[in-house]
Design a protein around this motif. Structure first.
Motif, PDB file in Angstrom:
ATOM      1  N   SER A 128       0.779  -1.180   0.098  1.00 25.82           N
ATOM      2  CA  SER A 128      -0.097   0.065  -0.091  1.00 25.82           C
ATOM      3  C   SER A 128       0.968   1.220  -0.036  1.00 25.82           C
ATOM      4  CB  SER A 128      -0.778   0.142   0.940  1.00 25.82           C
ATOM      5  OG  SER A 128      -1.798  -1.077   1.172  1.00 25.82           O
ATOM      6  N   THR A 129       0.221   2.461  -0.288  1.00 24.02           N
ATOM      7  CA  THR A 129       0.926   3.598  -0.463  1.00 24.02           C
ATOM      8  C   THR A 129       0.326   4.612   0.512  1.00 24.02           C
ATOM      9  OG1 THR A 129       1.441   3.388  -2.543  1.00 24.02           O
ATOM     10  CG2 THR A 129       1.526   5.360  -1.988  1.00 24.02           C
ATOM     11  N   VAL A 130       1.322   5.396   1.185  1.00 23.22           N
ATOM     12  CA  VAL A 130       0.841   6.258   2.138  1.00 23.22           C
ATOM     13  C   VAL A 130       1.497   7.672   1.702  1.00 23.22           C
ATOM     14  CG1 VAL A 130       0.664   7.324   4.400  1.00 23.22           C
ATOM     15  CG2 VAL A 130       0.669   4.786   4.075  1.00 23.22           C
ATOM     16  N   PHE A 131       0.760   8.828   1.462  1.00 23.13           N
ATOM     17  CA  PHE A 131       1.633  10.007   1.142  1.00 23.13           C
ATOM     18  C   PHE A 131       0.588  11.300   1.710  1.00 23.13           C
ATOM     19  CE2 PHE A 131      -1.876  10.134  -1.918  1.00 23.13           C
ATOM     20  CZ  PHE A 131      -2.118  11.366  -2.222  1.00 23.13           C
ATOM     21  N   CYS A 132       1.316  12.325   1.530  1.00 17.57           N
ATOM     22  CA  CYS A 132       1.049  13.804   2.045  1.00 17.57           C
ATOM     23  C   CYS A 132       0.419  14.667   1.175  1.00 17.57           C
ATOM     24  CB  CYS A 132       2.083  14.146   2.979  1.00 17.57           C
ATOM     25  SG  CYS A 132       1.528  14.805   4.584  1.00 17.57           S
ATOM     26  N   HIS A 133      -0.670  15.247   1.273  1.00 16.64           N
ATOM     27  CA  HIS A 133      -1.202  16.126   0.231  1.00 16.64           C
ATOM     28  C   HIS A 133       0.007  17.199  -0.346  1.00 16.64           C
ATOM     29  CE1 HIS A 133      -5.163  18.228  -0.819  1.00 16.64           C
ATOM     30  NE2 HIS A 133      -4.236  18.629  -1.573  1.00 16.64           N
ATOM     31  N   SER A 134       0.436  17.740   0.721  1.00 14.37           N
ATOM     32  CA  SER A 134       1.435  19.045   0.492  1.00 14.37           C
ATOM     33  C   SER A 134       2.644  18.688  -0.235  1.00 14.37           C
ATOM     34  CB  SER A 134       1.781  19.543   1.797  1.00 14.37           C
ATOM     35  OG  SER A 134       2.440  18.826   2.413  1.00 14.37           O
ATOM     36  N   ALA A 135       2.991  17.105  -0.404  1.00 15.75           N
ATOM     37  CA  ALA A 135       3.928  16.709  -1.279  1.00 15.75           C
ATOM     38  C   ALA A 135       3.705  16.429  -2.575  1.00 15.75           C
ATOM     39  CB  ALA A 135       4.608  15.357  -0.308  1.00 15.75           C
ATOM     40  N   VAL A 136       2.665  16.870  -3.077  1.00 16.52           N
ATOM     41  CA  VAL A 136       2.379  16.344  -4.436  1.00 16.52           C
ATOM     42  C   VAL A 136       1.475  17.700  -4.987  1.00 16.52           C
ATOM     43  CG1 VAL A 136       0.892  14.776  -5.788  1.00 16.52           C
ATOM     44  CG2 VAL A 136       1.904  14.161  -3.486  1.00 16.52           C
ATOM     45  N   PRO A 137       2.490  18.421  -5.592  1.00 13.66           N
ATOM     46  CA  PRO A 137       1.923  19.546  -6.307  1.00 13.66           C
ATOM     47  C   PRO A 137       1.106  19.630  -7.474  1.00 13.66           C
ATOM     48  CG  PRO A 137       4.408  19.819  -6.266  1.00 13.66           C
ATOM     49  CD  PRO A 137       3.863  18.537  -5.713  1.00 13.66           C
ATOM     50  N   ALA A 138       1.279  18.570  -8.107  1.00 12.17           N
ATOM     51  CA  ALA A 138       0.467  18.153  -9.247  1.00 12.17           C
ATOM     52  C   ALA A 138      -0.977  17.897  -9.032  1.00 12.17           C
ATOM     53  CB  ALA A 138       0.704  16.851 -10.182  1.00 12.17           C
ATOM     54  N   LEU A 139      -1.244  17.491  -7.709  1.00 13.27           N
ATOM     55  CA  LEU A 139      -2.612  16.984  -7.402  1.00 13.27           C
ATOM     56  C   LEU A 139      -3.279  18.443  -7.348  1.00 13.27           C
ATOM     57  CD1 LEU A 139      -3.282  14.910  -4.154  1.00 13.27           C
ATOM     58  CD2 LEU A 139      -4.467  17.108  -4.640  1.00 13.27           C
ATOM     59  N   ASN A 140      -2.740  19.373  -6.397  1.00 13.10           N
ATOM     60  CA  ASN A 140      -3.226  20.557  -6.177  1.00 13.10           C
ATOM     61  C   ASN A 140      -3.664  21.332  -7.606  1.00 13.10           C
ATOM     62  OD1 ASN A 140      -3.523  20.616  -3.246  1.00 13.10           O
ATOM     63  ND2 ASN A 140      -1.183  20.335  -3.512  1.00 13.10           N
ATOM     64  N   GLN A 141      -2.683  21.181  -8.637  1.00 14.97           N
ATOM     65  CA  GLN A 141      -3.089  21.822  -9.800  1.00 14.97           C
ATOM     66  C   GLN A 141      -4.213  21.417 -10.637  1.00 14.97           C
ATOM     67  OE1 GLN A 141       0.172  22.983 -12.871  1.00 14.97           O
ATOM     68  NE2 GLN A 141       1.864  22.089 -11.506  1.00 14.97           N
ATOM     69  N   LEU A 142      -4.769  20.291 -10.172  1.00 12.82           N
ATOM     70  CA  LEU A 142      -5.886  19.835 -10.726  1.00 12.82           C
ATOM     71  C   LEU A 142      -7.116  20.518 -10.314  1.00 12.82           C
ATOM     72  CD1 LEU A 142      -5.499  15.883 -10.874  1.00 12.82           C
ATOM     73  CD2 LEU A 142      -5.535  17.275 -12.657  1.00 12.82           C
ATOM     74  N   MET A 143      -7.312  21.274  -9.186  1.00 11.65           N
ATOM     75  CA  MET A 143      -8.277  21.931  -8.509  1.00 11.65           C
ATOM     76  C   MET A 143      -8.654  23.228  -9.550  1.00 11.65           C
ATOM     77  SD  MET A 143      -9.348  21.364  -5.663  1.00 11.65           S
ATOM     78  CE  MET A 143      -9.810  22.943  -5.129  1.00 11.65           C
ATOM     79  N   LEU A 144      -7.860  23.793 -10.482  1.00 13.28           N
ATOM     80  CA  LEU A 144      -8.194  24.766 -11.207  1.00 13.28           C
ATOM     81  C   LEU A 144      -9.449  24.399 -12.154  1.00 13.28           C
ATOM     82  CD1 LEU A 144      -5.165  26.971 -11.810  1.00 13.28           C
ATOM     83  CD2 LEU A 144      -7.150  27.381 -10.298  1.00 13.28           C
ATOM     84  N   PRO A 145      -8.894  23.411 -13.184  1.00 10.37           N
ATOM     85  CA  PRO A 145      -9.967  22.975 -13.891  1.00 10.37           C
ATOM     86  C   PRO A 145     -11.310  22.315 -13.466  1.00 10.37           C
ATOM     87  CG  PRO A 145      -8.062  21.377 -14.074  1.00 10.37           C
ATOM     88  CD  PRO A 145      -7.508  22.622 -13.439  1.00 10.37           C
ATOM     89  N   PHE A 146     -11.007  21.843 -12.189  1.00 11.03           N
ATOM     90  CA  PHE A 146     -12.077  20.923 -11.552  1.00 11.03           C
ATOM     91  C   PHE A 146     -12.930  21.912 -11.122  1.00 11.03           C
ATOM     92  CE2 PHE A 146      -9.976  16.818 -10.451  1.00 11.03           C
ATOM     93  CZ  PHE A 146      -9.798  16.314 -11.858  1.00 11.03           C
ATOM     94  N   LEU A 147     -12.459  23.330 -10.486  1.00 12.84           N
ATOM     95  CA  LEU A 147     -13.539  24.064  -9.993  1.00 12.84           C
ATOM     96  C   LEU A 147     -14.302  24.795 -10.993  1.00 12.84           C
ATOM     97  CD1 LEU A 147     -11.116  25.990  -7.620  1.00 12.84           C
ATOM     98  CD2 LEU A 147     -13.357  24.967  -7.025  1.00 12.84           C
ATOM     99  N   SER A 148     -13.789  24.678 -12.298  1.00 15.54           N
ATOM    100  CA  SER A 148     -14.738  25.294 -13.569  1.00 15.54           C
ATOM    101  C   SER A 148     -15.769  24.344 -13.782  1.00 15.54           C
ATOM    102  CB  SER A 148     -13.841  25.575 -14.725  1.00 15.54           C
ATOM    103  OG  SER A 148     -13.518  24.361 -15.359  1.00 15.54           O
ATOM    104  N   LEU A 149     -16.060  23.209 -13.196  1.00 17.65           N
ATOM    105  CA  LEU A 149     -16.809  22.147 -13.678  1.00 17.65           C
ATOM    106  C   LEU A 149     -17.991  21.940 -12.679  1.00 17.65           C
ATOM    107  CD1 LEU A 149     -14.293  19.422 -14.723  1.00 17.65           C
ATOM    108  CD2 LEU A 149     -15.820  20.667 -16.261  1.00 17.65           C
ATOM    109  N   VAL A 150     -18.029  22.769 -11.566  1.00 18.61           N
ATOM    110  CA  VAL A 150     -19.182  22.757 -10.593  1.00 18.61           C
ATOM    111  C   VAL A 150     -19.614  24.078 -10.206  1.00 18.61           C
ATOM    112  CG1 VAL A 150     -18.517  20.506  -9.535  1.00 18.61           C
ATOM    113  CG2 VAL A 150     -17.499  22.592  -8.590  1.00 18.61           C
ATOM    114  N   SER A 151     -20.674  24.412  -9.945  1.00 16.99           N
ATOM    115  CA  SER A 151     -21.312  25.637  -9.948  1.00 16.99           C
ATOM    116  C   SER A 151     -21.209  25.644  -8.258  1.00 16.99           C
ATOM    117  CB  SER A 151     -22.655  25.740 -10.394  1.00 16.99           C
ATOM    118  OG  SER A 151     -23.504  25.114  -9.470  1.00 16.99           O
ATOM    119  N   VAL A 152     -21.264  27.094  -7.737  1.00 17.76           N
ATOM    120  CA  VAL A 152     -21.264  27.563  -6.420  1.00 17.76           C
ATOM    121  C   VAL A 152     -22.595  26.964  -5.816  1.00 17.76           C
ATOM    122  CG1 VAL A 152     -21.377  29.504  -4.879  1.00 17.76           C
ATOM    123  CG2 VAL A 152     -20.002  29.591  -6.681  1.00 17.76           C
ATOM    124  N   ALA A 153     -23.631  26.957  -6.588  1.00 21.27           N
ATOM    125  CA  ALA A 153     -24.967  26.622  -5.919  1.00 21.27           C
ATOM    126  C   ALA A 153     -24.843  25.014  -5.727  1.00 21.27           C
ATOM    127  CB  ALA A 153     -26.070  26.815  -7.003  1.00 21.27           C
TER     128      ALA A 153
END
Length: 376
Positions: A128-153
C-alpha cells in the motif's frame, strides 16, 4: 474521506478495467444506483474475482488521534482490501487541516501519529501507499480545471459540507471549506481511483467527484473513471457524549490511549436511567452503542453481550466494554510502541509514498493538459 499513474480510465460509469489496459469500455452498463447495497455487493464480488482491477484512495486529516470510530468504520476495511490485493492508497491531507480551523496545530505530531497507527494496524508499505497532500504539487494543480466544472450553487447544496460547516471552529465559511469536495475529487482523480470506501454521510462528496469526472470527460475527452462507492457496512459508534464519535467533538476514545485512559474515558460515557442492559439501538442508542462496541471487540452478537450484563447496570456495562476494548487493542498498542522507537524509519514510509504519488499525479496532470490543449 475518502481513492488513487495511469489508473483505470472509463468513458462510462460502471465498467472497470485493469489499470494496464487504458480507458475502460462501456459494454458493461450499470443499472444500480452507485451508492446502493446491491451495487456494493456486486463490487465486493468483483473485488474477490479481480482485486488488481481496483485502486482505492482513502485517508484521514491529521487533526488529532485516530479513534475507535475510525477503526471499526474504515481502518480495518483498508487492511482487508489491501490483503485481498487491491491497490490501496492512503492520503494524509495536511493542506485540508485548515478547511475548518485557522492554523495547522501540531501538524507534524499528528502526522507521525497517523503513520504509527496505520503501520500498527497492518498497512503494509510493500503493498500500500501512504502519502501527504502537500508533497504532491500536481494534485493541487487539478483543482483549477475541476473548479470550473461545478457551480457555487451545487457546492452550497452539498449536505456533507453543510454539516461540516455547522461543526466548524470558524465563524465564517472559507473558500477552502466550500470547495472541500473539489479537493477530495482532486485527491481521488489525481491517481485515477475507481473505488472509494465511504459511509453514507460521505456519499455526497463522492457524487461531486463523479460529476467532475463525467463533465471533464464530456468536455475534453475520456481521461477519468467515475469512481464507485463501496458502502461501509460498519455500524455508527457514538462518542462518550452520545453524539457521533469525532475528533472535533472531543468525545472519542483514541486508539493510542493507554488501557487506563481508555477505561477512564468509557466510565464517563453517557448511558440512561434504566439499570437493566439491553441492546435496542432505536430506543436506547447510548447504551446500545457501548454494547455494540464490546461485541465488535469480542466478535460476538450484541444481544448476547447485553443479556450477560443484564441487571449489572451501567457500571458493569462500562467495565465490560473497557476490558473488551483493551484486550482487542493490546496487540496493536504493542506494535505501535515498537514502531515509535524508530520514527526515522516510519517517516521513510511517507517519503517513499510521496514519491509514488507524485509520479501518479504528474502523469494524470499531463493527460489533463493534453486533453485541454494546454501542451505546447
Amino acid at each position: 474521506m475518502t481513492a488513487t499513474t495511469a489508473g483505470p480510465g472509463s468513458t462510462g460509469p460502471g465498467h472497470i478495467e485493469p489499470r494496464s489496459t487504458g480507458p475502460a469500455r462501456t459494454d458493461h452498463p450499470r443499472t444500480e444506483h452507485p451508492g446502493s447495497e446491491s451495487r456494493t455487493a456486486e463490487l465486493e464480488r468483483r473485488i474477490a474475482q479481480d482485486p488488481g482491477g481496483f485502486r482505492v484512495l482513502t485517508g484521514d486529516r491529521p487533526t488529532g488521534a485516530l479513534h475507535l470510530g475510525h477503526y471499526f468504520g474504515s481502518l480495518r476495511n483498508r487492511v482487508r482490501l489491501q490483503d485481498l490485493g487491491v491497490d490501496v492508497i492512503v492520503l494524509i491531507p495536511d493542506y485540508q487541516v485548515i478547511t475548518d480551523r485557522d492554523t495547522a496545530e501540531r501538524l507534524g505530531e499528528y502526522t507521525d501519529g497517523l503513520l504509527l497507527d496505520y503501520l500498527a494496524l497492518g498497512i503494509d508499505p510493500a503493498r500500500s501507499t501512504v502519502f501527504c497532500h502537500s508533497a504532491v504539487p500536481a494534485l493541487n494543480q487539478l483543482m483549477l480545471p475541476f473548479l470550473s466544472l461545478v457551480s457555487v450553487a451545487e457546492l452550497n447544496r452539498n449536505p456533507t459540507v453543510k454539516d461540516e460547516i455547522a461543526h466548524s471552529r470558524q465563524s465564517t465559511v472559507s473558500g477552502l471549506m466550500l470547495t472541500y469536495p473539489v479537493h477530495q475529487a482532486a485527491d481521488i482523480l489525481s491517481c485515477k481511483g475507481n473505488l472509494v470506501p465511504v459511509g453514507r454521510d460521505q456519499a455526497p462528496h463522492l457524487e461531486v467527484t463523479r460529476t467532475i469526472a463525467r463533465r471533464f470527460n464530456e468536455r475534453y475527452g475520456p481521461v477519468f473513471p467515475e469512481p464507485d462507492m463501496l458502502l461501509s457496512a460498519a455500524p455508527l459508534l457514538l462518542g462518550t457524549d452520545g453524539t457521533k464519535m469525532s475528533k472535533s467533538r472531543a468525545n472519542s476514545v483514541p486508539l493510542s490511549a493507554t488501557a487506563d485512559e481508555t477505561a477512564r474515558l468509557l466510565r464517563g460515557a453517557t448511558t440512561d436511567a434504566d439499570r437493566h442492559i439491553t441492546y435496542d439501538p432505536v430506543a436506547r442508542p447510548n447504551v446500545s452503542s457501548l454494547v455494540l462496541l464490546a461485541a465488535l471487540c469480542l466478535d460476538r452478537d450484541p444481544h448476547e453481550v447485553a443479556a450477560e450484563i443484564g441487571g449489572g447496570g451501567a457500571a458493569a456495562l462500562k467495565r465490560t466494554v473497557a476490558d473488551a476494548v483493551n484486550s482487542h487493542l493490546a496487540p496493536f498498542r504493542a506494535r505501535r510502541a515498537e514502531y515509535a522507537k524508530d520514527l526515522t524509519g516510519v517517516r521513510s514510509v511517507l517519503r517513499a509514498g510521496n514519491e509514488r504519488a507524485n509520479a501518479l499525479a504528474e502523469a494524470t496532470l499531463d493527460e489533463v493538459r493534453e486533453a485541454m490543449g494546454a501542451v505546447r
